[in-house]
Design a protein around this motif. Sequence first.
Motif, PDB file in Angstrom:
ATOM      1  N   PRO A 398     -19.823 -29.911  15.241  1.00 47.34           N
ATOM      2  CA  PRO A 398     -20.696 -29.597  14.104  1.00 47.34           C
ATOM      3  C   PRO A 398     -21.878 -30.563  13.968  1.00 47.34           C
ATOM      4  O   PRO A 398     -22.949 -30.168  13.543  1.00 47.34           O
ATOM      5  CB  PRO A 398     -19.755 -29.698  12.907  1.00 47.34           C
ATOM      6  CG  PRO A 398     -18.409 -29.401  13.480  1.00 47.34           C
ATOM      7  CD  PRO A 398     -18.416 -29.944  14.869  1.00 47.34           C
ATOM      8  N   LEU A 399     -21.663 -31.810  14.359  1.00 51.09           N
ATOM      9  CA  LEU A 399     -22.781 -32.748  14.238  1.00 51.09           C
ATOM     10  C   LEU A 399     -22.765 -33.752  15.391  1.00 51.09           C
ATOM     11  O   LEU A 399     -21.751 -34.385  15.672  1.00 51.09           O
ATOM     12  CB  LEU A 399     -22.677 -33.512  12.914  1.00 51.09           C
ATOM     13  CG  LEU A 399     -23.687 -34.650  12.721  1.00 51.09           C
ATOM     14  CD1 LEU A 399     -25.109 -34.111  12.598  1.00 51.09           C
ATOM     15  CD2 LEU A 399     -23.345 -35.498  11.502  1.00 51.09           C
ATOM     16  N   THR A 400     -23.908 -33.853  16.074  1.00 51.60           N
ATOM     17  CA  THR A 400     -24.045 -34.939  17.060  1.00 51.60           C
ATOM     18  C   THR A 400     -25.313 -35.692  16.731  1.00 51.60           C
ATOM     19  O   THR A 400     -26.305 -35.099  16.291  1.00 51.60           O
ATOM     20  CB  THR A 400     -24.203 -34.436  18.519  1.00 51.60           C
ATOM     21  OG1 THR A 400     -24.856 -33.191  18.506  1.00 51.60           O
ATOM     22  CG2 THR A 400     -22.926 -34.386  19.265  1.00 51.60           C
ATOM     23  N   SER A 401     -25.266 -36.967  16.952  1.00 52.75           N
ATOM     24  CA  SER A 401     -26.450 -37.756  16.657  1.00 52.75           C
ATOM     25  C   SER A 401     -26.706 -38.705  17.813  1.00 52.75           C
ATOM     26  O   SER A 401     -25.866 -39.524  18.163  1.00 52.75           O
ATOM     27  CB  SER A 401     -26.204 -38.531  15.361  1.00 52.75           C
ATOM     28  OG  SER A 401     -27.224 -39.469  15.188  1.00 52.75           O
ATOM     29  N   GLU A 406     -30.537 -35.864  15.040  1.00 52.37           N
ATOM     30  CA  GLU A 406     -29.277 -35.183  14.735  1.00 52.37           C
ATOM     31  C   GLU A 406     -29.324 -33.729  15.176  1.00 52.37           C
ATOM     32  O   GLU A 406     -30.338 -33.059  14.996  1.00 52.37           O
ATOM     33  CB  GLU A 406     -29.032 -35.214  13.218  1.00 52.37           C
ATOM     34  CG  GLU A 406     -28.644 -36.581  12.732  1.00 52.37           C
ATOM     35  CD  GLU A 406     -28.275 -36.583  11.260  1.00 52.37           C
ATOM     36  OE1 GLU A 406     -28.525 -35.565  10.583  1.00 52.37           O
ATOM     37  OE2 GLU A 406     -27.750 -37.609  10.800  1.00 52.37           O
ATOM     38  N   LEU A 407     -28.228 -33.287  15.758  1.00 46.81           N
ATOM     39  CA  LEU A 407     -28.126 -31.871  16.113  1.00 46.81           C
ATOM     40  C   LEU A 407     -26.928 -31.301  15.370  1.00 46.81           C
ATOM     41  O   LEU A 407     -25.805 -31.773  15.533  1.00 46.81           O
ATOM     42  CB  LEU A 407     -27.948 -31.716  17.628  1.00 46.81           C
ATOM     43  CG  LEU A 407     -27.825 -30.273  18.107  1.00 46.81           C
ATOM     44  CD1 LEU A 407     -29.141 -29.512  17.947  1.00 46.81           C
ATOM     45  CD2 LEU A 407     -27.384 -30.206  19.557  1.00 46.81           C
ATOM     46  N   ARG A 408     -27.217 -30.295  14.533  1.00 49.87           N
ATOM     47  CA  ARG A 408     -26.124 -29.675  13.774  1.00 49.87           C
ATOM     48  C   ARG A 408     -25.818 -28.285  14.324  1.00 49.87           C
ATOM     49  O   ARG A 408     -26.728 -27.596  14.798  1.00 49.87           O
ATOM     50  CB  ARG A 408     -26.520 -29.543  12.299  1.00 49.87           C
ATOM     51  CG  ARG A 408     -26.524 -30.860  11.592  1.00 49.87           C
ATOM     52  CD  ARG A 408     -27.065 -30.741  10.180  1.00 49.87           C
ATOM     53  NE  ARG A 408     -27.302 -32.077   9.654  1.00 49.87           N
ATOM     54  CZ  ARG A 408     -26.354 -32.842   9.124  1.00 49.87           C
ATOM     55  NH1 ARG A 408     -25.117 -32.399   9.034  1.00 49.87           N
ATOM     56  NH2 ARG A 408     -26.638 -34.059   8.689  1.00 49.87           N
ATOM     57  N   THR A 409     -24.547 -27.937  14.263  1.00 51.15           N
ATOM     58  CA  THR A 409     -24.191 -26.582  14.696  1.00 51.15           C
ATOM     59  C   THR A 409     -23.309 -25.923  13.641  1.00 51.15           C
ATOM     60  O   THR A 409     -22.572 -26.602  12.917  1.00 51.15           O
ATOM     61  CB  THR A 409     -23.392 -26.612  16.021  1.00 51.15           C
ATOM     62  OG1 THR A 409     -22.165 -27.279  15.788  1.00 51.15           O
ATOM     63  CG2 THR A 409     -24.148 -27.300  17.132  1.00 51.15           C
ATOM     64  N   GLU A 410     -23.450 -24.616  13.546  1.00 43.99           N
ATOM     65  CA  GLU A 410     -22.522 -23.845  12.692  1.00 43.99           C
ATOM     66  C   GLU A 410     -21.991 -22.737  13.561  1.00 43.99           C
ATOM     67  O   GLU A 410     -22.617 -21.679  13.701  1.00 43.99           O
ATOM     68  CB  GLU A 410     -23.274 -23.257  11.492  1.00 43.99           C
ATOM     69  CG  GLU A 410     -23.345 -24.200  10.324  1.00 43.99           C
ATOM     70  CD  GLU A 410     -24.332 -23.737   9.255  1.00 43.99           C
ATOM     71  OE1 GLU A 410     -24.602 -22.514   9.194  1.00 43.99           O
ATOM     72  OE2 GLU A 410     -24.826 -24.598   8.513  1.00 43.99           O
ATOM     73  N   LYS A 461     -36.666 -33.048  12.905  1.00 48.75           N
ATOM     74  CA  LYS A 461     -35.501 -32.362  12.341  1.00 48.75           C
ATOM     75  C   LYS A 461     -35.270 -31.100  13.160  1.00 48.75           C
ATOM     76  O   LYS A 461     -36.153 -30.243  13.261  1.00 48.75           O
ATOM     77  CB  LYS A 461     -35.782 -32.012  10.872  1.00 48.75           C
ATOM     78  CG  LYS A 461     -34.614 -31.398  10.186  1.00 48.75           C
ATOM     79  CD  LYS A 461     -34.519 -31.829   8.739  1.00 48.75           C
ATOM     80  CE  LYS A 461     -33.358 -31.226   7.953  1.00 48.75           C
ATOM     81  NZ  LYS A 461     -32.248 -30.708   8.676  1.00 48.75           N
ATOM     82  N   THR A 464     -30.514 -25.914  12.995  1.00 50.16           N
ATOM     83  CA  THR A 464     -29.074 -25.810  13.289  1.00 50.16           C
ATOM     84  C   THR A 464     -28.826 -24.719  14.338  1.00 50.16           C
ATOM     85  O   THR A 464     -29.445 -23.663  14.280  1.00 50.16           O
ATOM     86  CB  THR A 464     -28.323 -25.466  11.988  1.00 50.16           C
ATOM     87  OG1 THR A 464     -28.639 -26.482  11.043  1.00 50.16           O
ATOM     88  CG2 THR A 464     -26.830 -25.401  12.196  1.00 50.16           C
ATOM     89  N   THR A 466     -26.801 -21.777  15.614  1.00 48.85           N
ATOM     90  CA  THR A 466     -25.867 -20.846  14.972  1.00 48.85           C
ATOM     91  C   THR A 466     -25.104 -20.021  16.010  1.00 48.85           C
ATOM     92  O   THR A 466     -25.473 -19.995  17.184  1.00 48.85           O
ATOM     93  CB  THR A 466     -26.623 -19.858  14.066  1.00 48.85           C
ATOM     94  OG1 THR A 466     -27.478 -19.084  14.926  1.00 48.85           O
ATOM     95  CG2 THR A 466     -27.453 -20.560  13.017  1.00 48.85           C
TER      96      THR A 466
END
Length: 498
Positions: A398-401, A406-410, A461, A464, A466
């Motif tokens: 869900p989150l890598t930094s 930061e890379l967010r995934t859902e 930024k 996300t 998806t």
Amino acid sequence: MEMSYQSMKIAHQAREAEDLRTTLRRKSLLILIYHHLLGQGYMEAAAALDQETNGDTRKFEVCDNIDLEMVLMEYESYHYVKFQKNPKLIRRTAEPVENRFVKSGGVKRGPCSAGKRLPKINPSQRPQSGNGAKKATTSQNGSSVPPEISDFGLNVSSIRSGPAGDVSGDGATNRKERLLKPLSGFSGMNREMSDLAEVISRDIYLHSPNVRWEDIIGLEDAKRLVKEAVVYPIKYPELFTGILSPWKGLLLYGPPGTGKTLLAKAVATECKTTFFNISASSIVSKWRGDSEKLVRVLFLLARYHAPSTIFLDELESVMGKRGASNGGEHESSSRMKTELLVQMDGLVRSEELVFVLAASNLPWDLDHAVLRRLEKRIHVGLPSSAARQAMTSHWLPPLTSTRGVELRTELDYETLAKDMEGYSGSDIRLVCKEAAMRPVRKIFDVLEAHQHEDAPMPAIKLETVTTADFLEVIAHSKPSARNLTGRYTAWEREYESL
Ligand code: ADP
């Protein structure tokens, strides 16, 4: 027109020089043939040749350190006698080092370049593994070490790293220190063989292949079988005697990119064995003439540094059914095959802990002679649904930094796993990478536009990732081995040992 005495003399000298050159050329050819025959064990043929030349060939040895300057001088004087002018010699202009490196794809080629230094690679710029790329690993002391690619396709790693094992950043430094034990311990090796041994040892990386069992996702059965076959005999040798004496040859087979190399590396890491990693195809392509000797020396080294594992990747490329692919195979490659079989037989008879782990994507192409020696065969199949799910969440949590970005995934991992049926671990890694690339791609324009402005860089930024994004990537990708699944199971039924 009458020829002057001077020009007649020159013409005569030119003829004499020509005759001398022809004789020398013929003689050196015979000497080369004589030594080649000796080297290959054709004693009678060599003796016959020597007799025909009245014992002349025996008086010479082949040398590889002829003084080039002398050769040039000789050639210049010959040229002058023949044409009354000095030859014009040309050579390729020097290229900047970076260009040369880019052209060759960053991989050094040929044994001759073994002593040259690789340009330093900043650890943060190193390519990550995946899609067959070799990973830059981190040694136990945290320093980054070069990827395990050597110039002649022969990679030797050892995890017995001592203080000398810190080869941070530059694979070419501390080469001598990489030897585990001094090679002087070898006996019965001629100069040529010890040169080969040096070449092999020069590329010992004194760091762990650094793959732990827990780094391998899924493959529970394969892991258990590998542990039983190799790991426990090394850990508890007293248990594995008599009827239980360990298998010496193990075949890991299955689609490409499913973790066969990872399993071999995990064995070496967990058992602290010396790890010899050879891509079989490169033994043939880069070592053609010497491949047979190379195999012999490699096994000698493995025994010397036992416990060892020799990992032979792409086995079918050298141990394919004889003559199947190319009609009559090259003589040296057939000798190399025989040598490999002989060496494997030698392991079975010996007490030393040297294991051959071979990997093949096309086991049905393998020669029966080699299959017989790889008694233990382990199917490394495509990942199960649970493993696909675990892989996706491992590579795209869900989150890598990284470095403040930061890379967010859902992501609905279950759905994705379902949609990636038939994908190998390496395919899944690629899809994850491509999915992660999408939001990054979107900001390139902003970054590029910014280059020409003086204003400070805007905060980055990323959008996300998806499930829909991911599914789109899947739709544009293709699993590499889906069609062969049936064939592996059929082969497994026929050939897998217990
Ligand atoms: P091969 O079966 O062709 O030897 P590798 O072991 O080299 O495949 O795997 C290639 C890459 O794919 C690995 O470096 C890793 O990133 C990924 N991979 C494949 N299978 C797995 C797995 N079971 N667990 C973790 N990573 C995997």
